[in-house]
Design a protein around this motif. Structure first.
Motif, short mmCIF file in Angstrom:
data_model
loop_
_atom_site.label_atom_id
_atom_site.label_comp_id
_atom_site.label_asym_id
_atom_site.label_seq_id
_atom_site.Cartn_x
_atom_site.Cartn_y
_atom_site.Cartn_z
N THR A 17 32.30 36.28 45.62
CA THR A 17 31.00 36.93 45.77
C THR A 17 30.00 36.04 46.48
O THR A 17 28.89 36.47 46.81
CB THR A 17 30.41 37.32 44.40
N VAL A 27 36.86 37.65 43.78
CA VAL A 27 37.13 39.09 43.97
C VAL A 27 38.56 39.33 44.46
O VAL A 27 39.08 40.43 44.30
CB VAL A 27 36.11 39.75 44.93
N SER A 28 39.17 38.34 45.05
CA SER A 28 40.59 38.44 45.40
C SER A 28 41.16 37.03 45.48
O SER A 28 40.43 36.05 45.69
CB SER A 28 40.81 39.19 46.72
N LEU A 47 43.55 41.42 42.99
CA LEU A 47 42.27 42.02 43.33
C LEU A 47 41.47 42.14 42.03
O LEU A 47 41.99 42.63 41.02
CB LEU A 47 42.48 43.40 43.95
N ASN A 49 37.88 43.09 39.83
CA ASN A 49 36.56 43.67 39.63
C ASN A 49 35.73 42.61 38.91
O ASN A 49 35.92 42.37 37.71
CB ASN A 49 36.66 44.93 38.77
N THR A 59 30.47 40.92 51.30
CA THR A 59 31.28 42.04 51.78
C THR A 59 31.45 41.98 53.29
O THR A 59 32.52 42.30 53.81
CB THR A 59 30.64 43.38 51.37
N LEU A 64 35.36 43.53 51.08
CA LEU A 64 35.59 44.11 49.76
C LEU A 64 34.26 44.59 49.17
O LEU A 64 33.35 43.79 48.95
CB LEU A 64 36.24 43.08 48.84
N ASP A 66 31.81 46.87 46.35
CA ASP A 66 31.73 47.14 44.91
C ASP A 66 32.60 48.34 44.54
O ASP A 66 33.34 48.30 43.56
CB ASP A 66 30.27 47.43 44.51
N HIS A 68 35.21 49.67 46.05
CA HIS A 68 36.65 49.40 46.17
C HIS A 68 37.14 48.54 45.00
O HIS A 68 38.22 48.81 44.44
CB HIS A 68 36.92 48.69 47.49
N LEU A 69 36.36 47.55 44.62
CA LEU A 69 36.77 46.67 43.54
C LEU A 69 36.72 47.38 42.19
O LEU A 69 37.57 47.14 41.33
CB LEU A 69 35.89 45.41 43.53
N GLY A 73 40.28 47.01 41.49
CA GLY A 73 40.36 45.66 40.93
C GLY A 73 40.64 45.67 39.44
O GLY A 73 40.38 46.64 38.74
#
Length: 241
Positions: A17, A27-28, A47, A49, A59, A64, A66, A68-69, A73
């Motif tokens: 982040t 985040v990944s 992945l 969240n 992003t 990535l 919010d 999508h995660l 995630g």
């Protein structure tokens, strides 16, 4: 006898982040394993969240969002445990671990373990320690007078490594691994007699010297930045997030 840069290597990378290891979140992440140069790599991906908003600036780097995660995630607690287990497995197998700018990714993982598991990264390596190879530290020491930036993209250009899908954790990890192989070949006469364990110890000293030099440059420039000399893991702050 096969030199370490021609043998099995693993690599680790994260997307996050932001750039503050004390407050930002993973985040990944990816762990890449390659048994020899040119062989097909094995990639484990996660992945996450993070449970906090992902800034637009982050992003814009890794793509990535919010949404999508949230949809794809997993919660951080089980993920950071799995990542730590994966790194410990590589250590137990005596595979050197390539981490570009190791104090960032490893410290961030340590803080996530403290945050979500009430633990710390070093607990995973009490039996078998990590042997980290940091292409940024190695390159700065072995080619210290070369001008210019030393991001992963820059190092890939310098060592003729293809980087496809930059800022994807798996792609970045694999590229860093390939840079270390190329770096080992280019500086073979200086590296081939050193074991990964010896290199790990030396990088602790090299990074500290590099940090002191950068800190002195900031001081001369009047910049307020502080450079942490610790490598490959920064000590916990008393008021860590």
């Amino acid at each position: 006898m096969t030199c370490w840069y021609e043998g099995p290597l693993a690599a680790f990378d994260t997307e996050t982040t932001g750039v503050d290891v004390e407050s930002d979140r993973i985040v990944s992440a990816a762990v890449v394993v390659q048994d020899a140069p040119g062989t097909r790599p094995r990639v484990a991906r996660w992945l996450v969240n993070p449970g906090v908003p992902v800034p637009e600036a982050a992003t814009a780097v890794h793509g990535l969002t919010d949404e999508h995660l949230r949809r794809n995630g997993r919660w951080p607690a089980p993920v950071v445990l799995e990542i730590a287990d994966a790194l410990a497995e590589q250590a137990a197998l005596r595979r050197p671990l390539v981490v570009m700018n190791a104090p960032f990714d490893l410290t961030l993982l340590d803080r996530e373990l403290r945050r979500h598991r009430a633990s710390s990264l070093d607990r995973w390596f009490e039996a078998t320690p990590l042997r980290v190879l940091d292409p940024r530290v190695l390159d700065k020491h072995l080619d210290r007078y070369r001008k210019g930036r030393r991001t992963l993209t820059d190092l890939c250009a310098q060592y003729e490594v293809t980087l496809e899908g930059a800022h994807d954790a798996g792609a970045d990890a694999l590229a860093a691994l390939e840079v270390v192989r190329a770096l080992g070949q280019r500086f073979a006469t200086r590296l081939e007699r050193l074991s990964p364990g010896e290199l790990h110890t030396l990088q602790t000293t090299w990074h500290a010297a590099q940090a002191r030099g950068l800190q002195a440059w900031f001081a001369r420039s009047g910049a307020p930045e502080t450079v942490d000399p610790a490598w490959p893991l920064r000590p916990e702050l008393s008021a860590a997030a």
